[in-house]
Design an enzyme around this catalytic site. Structure first.
Site, mmCIF file in Angstrom:
data_model
loop_
_atom_site.group_PDB
_atom_site.id
_atom_site.type_symbol
_atom_site.label_atom_id
_atom_site.label_comp_id
_atom_site.label_asym_id
_atom_site.label_seq_id
_atom_site.Cartn_x
_atom_site.Cartn_y
_atom_site.Cartn_z
ATOM 1 C CE1 TYR A 111 1.438 -47.928 -39.026
ATOM 2 C CE2 TYR A 111 0.364 -47.058 -37.061
ATOM 3 C CZ TYR A 111 1.431 -47.065 -37.936
ATOM 4 O OH TYR A 111 2.499 -46.225 -37.727
ATOM 5 C CB ALA A 112 -1.891 -51.016 -33.482
#
Length: 435
Positions: free
Chosen positions: A247-248
């Protein structure tokens, strides 16, 4: 439920003040971006390759197609266009016409309501996927419709739909909040993150670059981009090349993609790094939300500890403060400089932290909920898993304070009190949640 709990009131527009820091920050940004551009280009290309090679034709991933593929949505026609125009119509002097993607989401609902309240034209776009209970998204949709905001049901990867929306409405701004959220879910369904956070963002920018006039774009990045950075508080100047989760990584890739479209096509782009947003109408996958549900059910609550009994803490930021930051970013966004896909001059490119600057241990979060719910909590102390979560987040908001006049005002105790009040009312004292 007939209205948002404590919809933020925003008197007038924010005016941007000139600051010598802007020149220095932009110079630093260009130097830093050029140095890292090659690295993130490889990351971006790698994610795209992974996404395509793991497509259903070669290596299917069992998952709901609504989370990663286009569904068939009904849109178009005179009646539909009339609703689109009506929702996007500006009703205040010098107001904006804003396309809000992810409008049925947590932040999207609050931002859309605040924009509409002050007289801006607002059109929502959301695909209503089932990453979490779609009925909550439908309830938010009903809430916005009562205030005059129409949400088009569709996907940001649908180029034809996006082009049609820009054909019907000359949007002055785009508030891009649509994304595949969640750190842990990336281990289960990685393709959905590439599909929404990278491919979807690129598709939106492709349509925006060709629009005439081009809109100014404010979009949601994430505090997750700081990843394994151990320097706190996190500053926009800190390194963000060590993501701890997919996600990051997709959000960081989004920041590099934004740089590219700003540089080549003259799009005005502002990225907002949100820090653990909470409040009424929130996301059920967030700890404060499912802690509340499980406490009412009498379940034990997992409290994670880092190595050597280290404290796990988050910079919890109340939704009203985030909304004020979003509106300030819109109000201070300069016009894009391109036309018809061609750049005509340098365009604005910004990134800001939006946090509360007061990290609170997760154990304290549980204690506050315990007092508010008047239920004794069963605590289960566990080691922090290696699933993308980080031990500590803490926002340095000095840049947003100077340039956006961003001033968070709600502490965790006050914010959770409002959330619990909403939760008990919405879920009928927990009965609906238990079902």
């Amino acid at each position: 439920m007939s209205h948002l709990d404590d919809i933020p009131s925003t008197p007038g527009k924010f005016k941007m003040e000139k600051s010598p820091f802007i020149h220095n920050r932009m110079r630093w940004h260009w130097q830093s971006s050029l140095a890292k551009l090659s690295f993130w280009s490889f990351v971006f290309l790698g994610m795209i390759l992974i996404f395509f090679f793991r497509s259903p034709s070669s290596n299917p991933i069992p998952q709901d197609l609504s989370r990663r593929s286009l569904r068939t949505y009904n849109w178009g026609g005179p009646a539909w266009e009339k609703r689109v125009r009506s929702s996007a119509r500006v009703r205040s002097h010098n107001g904006f016409s804003v396309l809000v993607t992810g409008a049925a989401g947590f932040v999207g609902t609050h931002v859309s309501a605040a924009l509409k309240k002050r007289g801006d034209g607002v059109l929502g776009l959301d695909n209503f996927n089932d990453y979490y209970d779609p009925s909550l998204k439908r309830a938010r949709q009903e809430l916005l419709e009562r205030s005059g905001v129409f949400i088009v049901e569709g996907d940001i990867n649908d180029s034809a739909l996006l082009r049609k929306l820009f054909e019907v409405v000359a949007f002055t701004h785009v508030m891009h909040l649509a994304a595949q959220a969640g750190v842990r879910y990336a281990m289960e369904n990685p393709g959905s993150y590439v599909h929404s956070n990278i491919a979807g963002f690129v598709n939106l920018l492709e349509v925006c670059k060709s629009a005439n006039p081009q809109p100014a774009i404010v979009w949601a990045s994430s505090s997750s981009v700081y990843g394994l950075n151990s320097k706190v508080p996190f500053s926009e100047r800190d390194r963000t090349d060590q993501p701890a989760s997919l996600y990051a990584a997709t959000k960081k890739a989004g920041e590099e993609i934004a740089h590219t479209y700003n540089h080549i096509y003259g799009l005005s782009l502002t990225g907002l790094r949100f820090f653990t947003v909470y409040g009424p109408w929130g996301r059920p996958d967030m700890a404060y939300f499912f802690f509340t549900r499980d406490i009412l059910k009498g379940k034990s609550i997992p409290i994670f500890e880092a190595a050597n009994h280290g404290t796990v803490a988050r910079d919890f930021t109340y939704i009203d403060d985030i909304v004020k930051g979003c509106l300030a970013a819109l109000d201070t966004a300069k016009k894009s400089t391109g036309s018809g896909g061609k750049k005509k001059g340098p365009a604005q490119l910004r990134v800001y932290n939006l946090g509360n600057t007061s990290p609170v241990p997760v154990s304290e979060l549980v204690s506050i909920l315990e007092r508010l719910l008047k239920v004794k909590v069963k605590r289960n102390i566990m080691k922090l898993p290696r699933n993308g979560d980080v031990q500590f987040t803490h926002a340095n908001i000095s840049l947003a304070q100077r340039e956006l006049r961003y001033r968070p005002t709600t502490d965790l105790q006050a914010g959770l009190k409002k959330f619990v009040r909403w939760y008990l009312r919405f879920y009928s004292d927990g009965k609906k949640a238990a079902e």
